[in-house]
Design a protein around this motif. Structure first.
Motif, PDB file in Angstrom:
ATOM      1  N   VAL A 122      37.274  35.589  43.799  1.00 32.47           N
ATOM      2  CA  VAL A 122      38.292  35.873  42.790  1.00 32.47           C
ATOM      3  C   VAL A 122      38.762  34.544  42.220  1.00 32.47           C
ATOM      4  CG1 VAL A 122      40.499  36.984  42.318  1.00 32.47           C
ATOM      5  CG2 VAL A 122      39.063  37.840  44.179  1.00 32.47           C
ATOM      6  N   THR A 123      38.576  34.335  40.922  1.00 35.12           N
ATOM      7  CA  THR A 123      39.098  33.125  40.280  1.00 35.12           C
ATOM      8  C   THR A 123      40.564  33.373  39.944  1.00 35.12           C
ATOM      9  OG1 THR A 123      37.923  33.973  38.330  1.00 35.12           O
ATOM     10  CG2 THR A 123      37.009  32.034  39.394  1.00 35.12           C
ATOM     11  N   LEU A 124      41.421  32.449  40.404  1.00 31.70           N
ATOM     12  CA  LEU A 124      42.861  32.727  40.338  1.00 31.70           C
ATOM     13  C   LEU A 124      43.444  32.464  38.954  1.00 31.70           C
ATOM     14  CD1 LEU A 124      44.054  31.641  43.879  1.00 31.70           C
ATOM     15  CD2 LEU A 124      43.609  33.918  42.990  1.00 31.70           C
ATOM     16  N   LYS A 125      42.754  31.696  38.112  1.00 27.61           N
ATOM     17  CA  LYS A 125      43.328  31.460  36.772  1.00 27.61           C
ATOM     18  C   LYS A 125      43.312  32.740  35.932  1.00 27.61           C
ATOM     19  CE  LYS A 125      39.249  30.134  34.194  1.00 27.61           C
ATOM     20  NZ  LYS A 125      38.318  29.098  33.856  1.00 27.61           N
ATOM     21  N   ASP A 126      42.352  33.647  36.216  1.00 29.38           N
ATOM     22  CA  ASP A 126      42.260  34.873  35.407  1.00 29.38           C
ATOM     23  C   ASP A 126      42.192  36.146  36.266  1.00 29.38           C
ATOM     24  OD1 ASP A 126      39.769  34.536  36.511  1.00 29.38           O
ATOM     25  OD2 ASP A 126      38.730  34.235  34.615  1.00 29.38           O
ATOM     26  N   ASN A 127      42.325  35.962  37.595  1.00 29.39           N
ATOM     27  CA  ASN A 127      42.258  37.104  38.532  1.00 29.39           C
ATOM     28  C   ASN A 127      40.981  37.917  38.399  1.00 29.39           C
ATOM     29  OD1 ASN A 127      44.474  36.946  40.231  1.00 29.39           O
ATOM     30  ND2 ASN A 127      45.818  37.661  38.585  1.00 29.39           N
ATOM     31  N   LYS A 128      39.902  37.269  37.974  1.00 25.34           N
ATOM     32  CA  LYS A 128      38.638  37.981  37.820  1.00 25.34           C
ATOM     33  C   LYS A 128      37.918  38.075  39.173  1.00 25.34           C
ATOM     34  CE  LYS A 128      35.072  38.361  34.474  1.00 25.34           C
ATOM     35  NZ  LYS A 128      34.061  37.753  33.708  1.00 25.34           N
TER      36      LYS A 128
ATOM     37  N   LEU B 111      31.556  25.861  41.195  1.00 26.06           N
ATOM     38  CA  LEU B 111      32.974  25.592  40.909  1.00 26.06           C
ATOM     39  C   LEU B 111      33.035  24.355  40.027  1.00 26.06           C
ATOM     40  CD1 LEU B 111      34.110  26.271  44.574  1.00 26.06           C
ATOM     41  CD2 LEU B 111      34.434  27.816  42.613  1.00 26.06           C
ATOM     42  N   ASP B 112      32.582  24.539  38.768  1.00 28.06           N
ATOM     43  CA  ASP B 112      32.408  23.392  37.872  1.00 28.06           C
ATOM     44  C   ASP B 112      33.714  22.926  37.252  1.00 28.06           C
ATOM     45  OD1 ASP B 112      32.575  25.747  36.406  1.00 28.06           O
ATOM     46  OD2 ASP B 112      31.231  25.046  34.829  1.00 28.06           O
ATOM     47  N   GLU B 113      34.765  23.714  37.441  1.00 32.39           N
ATOM     48  CA  GLU B 113      36.084  23.319  36.918  1.00 32.39           C
ATOM     49  C   GLU B 113      37.095  23.198  38.061  1.00 32.39           C
ATOM     50  OE1 GLU B 113      36.787  26.389  33.981  1.00 32.39           O
ATOM     51  OE2 GLU B 113      35.754  25.209  32.435  1.00 32.39           O
ATOM     52  N   HIS B 114      36.576  22.879  39.263  1.00 33.09           N
ATOM     53  CA  HIS B 114      37.436  22.781  40.452  1.00 33.09           C
ATOM     54  C   HIS B 114      38.263  24.062  40.590  1.00 33.09           C
ATOM     55  CE1 HIS B 114      36.483  18.491  40.913  1.00 33.09           C
ATOM     56  NE2 HIS B 114      36.593  18.419  39.602  1.00 33.09           N
ATOM     57  N   ASP B 115      37.618  25.191  40.330  1.00 34.02           N
ATOM     58  CA  ASP B 115      38.324  26.465  40.226  1.00 34.02           C
ATOM     59  C   ASP B 115      39.013  26.864  41.526  1.00 34.02           C
ATOM     60  OD1 ASP B 115      35.567  26.273  38.943  1.00 34.02           O
ATOM     61  OD2 ASP B 115      36.452  27.800  37.676  1.00 34.02           O
ATOM     62  N   GLU B 116      40.283  27.167  41.424  1.00 35.81           N
ATOM     63  CA  GLU B 116      41.014  27.719  42.582  1.00 35.81           C
ATOM     64  C   GLU B 116      40.554  29.172  42.748  1.00 35.81           C
ATOM     65  OE1 GLU B 116      45.266  27.850  42.030  1.00 35.81           O
ATOM     66  OE2 GLU B 116      45.611  28.216  44.173  1.00 35.81           O
ATOM     67  N   HIS B 117      40.249  29.554  43.989  1.00 40.90           N
ATOM     68  CA  HIS B 117      39.662  30.883  44.167  1.00 40.90           C
ATOM     69  C   HIS B 117      39.942  31.454  45.554  1.00 40.90           C
ATOM     70  CE1 HIS B 117      36.660  28.040  45.704  1.00 40.90           C
ATOM     71  NE2 HIS B 117      36.140  29.018  46.411  1.00 40.90           N
ATOM     72  N   LEU B 118      39.721  32.744  45.667  1.00 42.22           N
ATOM     73  CA  LEU B 118      39.720  33.418  46.966  1.00 42.22           C
ATOM     74  C   LEU B 118      38.290  33.822  47.255  1.00 42.22           C
ATOM     75  CD1 LEU B 118      42.704  35.910  46.450  1.00 42.22           C
ATOM     76  CD2 LEU B 118      42.774  33.672  47.587  1.00 42.22           C
ATOM     77  N   LEU B 119      37.853  33.573  48.462  1.00 38.93           N
ATOM     78  CA  LEU B 119      36.495  33.962  48.866  1.00 38.93           C
ATOM     79  C   LEU B 119      36.626  35.069  49.914  1.00 38.93           C
ATOM     80  CD1 LEU B 119      33.451  33.519  48.864  1.00 38.93           C
ATOM     81  CD2 LEU B 119      33.789  31.648  50.501  1.00 38.93           C
ATOM     82  N   ARG B 120      36.039  36.203  49.615  1.00 41.29           N
ATOM     83  CA  ARG B 120      36.131  37.369  50.522  1.00 41.29           C
ATOM     84  C   ARG B 120      34.751  37.723  51.046  1.00 41.29           C
ATOM     85  NH1 ARG B 120      39.524  40.782  46.136  1.00 41.29           N
ATOM     86  NH2 ARG B 120      41.571  39.837  46.500  1.00 41.29           N
ATOM     87  N   GLY B 121      34.667  37.881  52.336  1.00 42.72           N
ATOM     88  CA  GLY B 121      33.452  38.412  52.940  1.00 42.72           C
ATOM     89  C   GLY B 121      33.628  39.909  53.138  1.00 42.72           C
ATOM     90  N   ILE B 122      32.747  40.703  52.558  1.00 42.95           N
ATOM     91  CA  ILE B 122      32.771  42.155  52.843  1.00 42.95           C
ATOM     92  C   ILE B 122      31.930  42.378  54.104  1.00 42.95           C
ATOM     93  CG2 ILE B 122      32.110  44.432  51.982  1.00 42.95           C
ATOM     94  CD1 ILE B 122      32.748  43.338  49.128  1.00 42.95           C
TER      95      ILE B 122
END
Ligand code: 9YT
Length: 128
Positions: A69-75, A87-98
């Motif tokens: 999940v990219t946190l800047k747009d909640n996608k 992560l070419d823009e140092h993107d803040e994110h959540l990583l989920r393992g299903i």
């Protein structure tokens, strides 16, 4: 030339348990390649907040299923075997393992192996 096998790294200090993940660092800064290469297991049912402000990372999923999940747009980006995210823009994110996911990760600049995620999911830059 160097040959590194996963079995050479498992059980050494190059295998790091981050709680939600276990990372086997095949190449580190000390190897002088200009990047590090990790074989990382993301555990099923976990969510990890990550924000590499000092590093670029590419992550290629070779086993399992999860989401970023990219946190800047909640996608929500589905991740399955054969998907790479960069992560070419140092993107803040959540990583989920299903399920458990096996990821091949490349970091630029390379990880030294001494970094730990701080409370913001950031790795500091460590100069050796
Ligand atoms: C995919 C990801 O960034 N997982 C966190 C662990 C990282 N690969 C590491 O420190 O080896």
């Amino acid at each position: 030339m160097k040959i590194v096998k996963l079995e050479d790294v498992v059980g050494t200090e190059q295998e790091v348990n981050g709680g939600n993940w276990t990372s086997r660092r095949l190449l580190l800064a000390k190897d002088g390649m200009g990047y590090s290469v990790h074989d990382t297991i993301i555990k099923a049912g976990t969510e990890t907040h990550i924000w590499y402000q000092n590093h670029l990372e590419a992550v290629y999923c070779i086993e399992g299923k999860g989401e970023v999940v990219t946190l800047k747009d909640n996608k929500v980006h589905p991740i399955t075997a054969g998907t790479l995210y960069a992560l070419d823009e140092h993107d803040e994110h959540l990583l989920r393992g299903i399920t458990d996911m096996r990821m091949v990760c490349v970091f630029n600049p390379p990880i030294t192996g001494k970094e730990v995620h701080d409370e913001n999911g950031v790795y500091p830059l460590v100069n050796e």
